[in-house]
Design a protein around this motif. Sequence first.
Motif, mmCIF file in Angstrom:
data_model
loop_
_atom_site.group_PDB
_atom_site.id
_atom_site.type_symbol
_atom_site.label_atom_id
_atom_site.label_comp_id
_atom_site.label_asym_id
_atom_site.label_seq_id
_atom_site.Cartn_x
_atom_site.Cartn_y
_atom_site.Cartn_z
ATOM 1 N N GLY A 69 17.371 5.998 2.392
ATOM 2 C CA GLY A 69 17.812 6.588 1.048
ATOM 3 C C GLY A 69 16.882 7.045 0.265
ATOM 4 N N PRO A 70 17.380 7.858 -0.636
ATOM 5 C CA PRO A 70 16.551 8.689 -1.647
ATOM 6 C C PRO A 70 15.993 7.643 -2.783
ATOM 7 C CG PRO A 70 18.919 8.990 -2.177
ATOM 8 C CD PRO A 70 18.872 8.180 -0.840
ATOM 9 N N ALA A 73 17.740 4.773 -4.716
ATOM 10 C CA ALA A 73 18.907 4.334 -4.178
ATOM 11 C C ALA A 73 19.059 2.829 -3.953
ATOM 12 C CB ALA A 73 18.923 4.793 -2.600
ATOM 13 N N HIS A 242 10.797 5.373 4.014
ATOM 14 C CA HIS A 242 10.941 6.681 3.936
ATOM 15 C C HIS A 242 10.651 7.572 5.392
ATOM 16 C CE1 HIS A 242 12.613 7.101 0.128
ATOM 17 N NE2 HIS A 242 11.502 6.285 -0.244
ATOM 18 N N ALA A 258 22.710 5.143 -1.295
ATOM 19 C CA ALA A 258 22.490 6.206 -2.240
ATOM 20 C C ALA A 258 23.269 5.674 -3.682
ATOM 21 C CB ALA A 258 23.014 7.394 -1.782
ATOM 22 N N TYR A 281 20.632 12.905 0.909
ATOM 23 C CA TYR A 281 19.292 12.252 1.301
ATOM 24 C C TYR A 281 18.572 13.317 1.999
ATOM 25 C CZ TYR A 281 15.406 9.246 3.025
ATOM 26 O OH TYR A 281 14.419 8.662 3.281
#
Lengths: 283, 333
Positions: A69-70, A73, A242, A258, A281
């Motif tokens: 997730g970004p 998140a 990531h 998110a 994302y």
Amino acid sequence: MAEREEGFGISTASPSTALPVATEVASDGGYTAGPVLVATDVVVSYGGVHAVDRVSISVARGEIVGVIGPNGAGKSSFLGALGGQVKRSGGDISLLGKDISSMLPHQRARLGLARTFQTTSEFAKMTVFENLITSGEGNAGASLKEVVLHPRKTAQRERAMTDRAWEILQRFEMEHTVNLYGRELSGGQRRLVEIMRCLMRDPAVLLLDEPMVGVAPHLTGKLIEDLRAIRRDGLGIVIVEHALEVVRQLCDRVVVMAFGKVIAQGSFEEVVQDASVQAAYLS
Amino acid sequence: MSVWVFYISTLVIYFGVDLLAGIALNLQFGYAGVVNFGFIVFQAAGAYMAAVVVLGPSGGVASFQQYIFGSRLPFPLDLVAAAVAGAVVSLVIGLFSLRRMRRDYQAAVLLIVSLIALQVVSADVPLFNGSNGLTGVTWPLGQIVGVTATGAPVIYAAWTLAIAAIVFAAVYWLSKSPWGRSLRAMRDHEDAASAMGLNITSLRLQVFVIGGAIAGLSGGLLVEYIGAWSPGAWGYAETFVIFTAIFVGGVGNYRGVIVGVLLVPVIFLELPRFLPAVGYPGLIDSLQWVTIGLAWMLCLLFRPRGILPEKRMEVTKPAGVPGPAVVPSEGGA
């Protein structure tokens, strides 16, 4: 949203919704078992903000679950709530069928939960060998009473820890670093030491928070192989990462978060094609 | 008895007392990472307790000094009481100051506790006779063998060194045990240590209480030699003298603590006390503190790990384990 209705359940379902029971077989481990870690509707709040908002997860033995997730998140907060480092505001967590929701981190660790951290957490002024034997499941140093009153038993435990440490050092081909301080290691070696330290505990569940950060590209493949080998021991692994290529190669299932919520889950191929994931994302 | 015998014996006694304090603070700070800025309170607790259990019952307000717990305990209960006082005060303070909070906050809380304790003891006269303090403290063991502490300083110096040596051996053994290793793990990364199954709160409290007991014992030994104790003897700055000693000697290295204690509290602070006055009154005192401040700064600049840094614990690969041999490097680091 690519949400699976059966198998290992990760959902944002209401508290009354029963979690599905894990019954599958890990793809390359051939391991069949029930869930080792179940988290239901976990909430983490900072002030009035829900960093983690009713997230549920179930992890089976030998399964690797990726959480992506970004930034912001709530992935690391969720991992912290599972490990006990972050105070949860709601929800339940059980490990090997035992409710650990209110337990302190060391109590969770003693029950079989091990974790690494987003920034490397090696014991900087201790050698790699000391890092390992201090972390072992049978570390007599956890109890002053044990050390003072039962020196013979303590010595036996030390011998067992020493044997185990050499075994793990060999497995990860890290014997040459044994007398180096934690602070003298490279980023990748530090990550490996963290994972080796966890394995000293023979955990049931391993939580990895961005294990590939700082790892040189040529070592990433080795770390992936090592993690695959670990999963064959029957550990359930939750990995926040990531690097999507790593997630693709490693994870049986992927959860996308998110704004503190799960927005998608499923296989890697499923989630990357999900429209909400693309918007939040990947775009 | 010559002046020189008295002079050197007194320096040795101060060395023994400060070595005990250094051992305790090194265990707390060097091994466990507890920044105990209130350390002197625990030494003071031991000193007051040893004094009141030796002085006999208090005469109350009619007497020139009043205090609580007045009694006349035989040897070795005087020193046991001093150590217990240090431990109990540590336990009470540790229970509220060592909760899960950042180390800098803990250090601030402990410094404030030190300041509050000094004010309370100074202001509350019935407690330990206020700012005038207690005088007339004797040496119970000396009474048994028929000497006084100041009358036979060589004997008292030997006695102090013997106790310091025993405590040194015990703490050294504990520090090198798996328990000591757990303390170092906690010092290096609390969250990781906790995630590896170590009960951080309990470990921190254990080391705080053990250190407090040793500090109390050192206070008891000191007061039975100098015969008096007052708030003037335990200002917060005294804590920083011991901190400077272990910084200069080498944090986490007990041989370094010996060197640091010899240099800082003994040579910098006690040795000039017996020298002829130089310059205007108070000059030597001021220069002592300037020297201590300079020693700390120079050490941080040029030798941040101290004269004798913490020793690396190297291992050799045992026979029977396959793969290339692993041998310790020359002397470690």
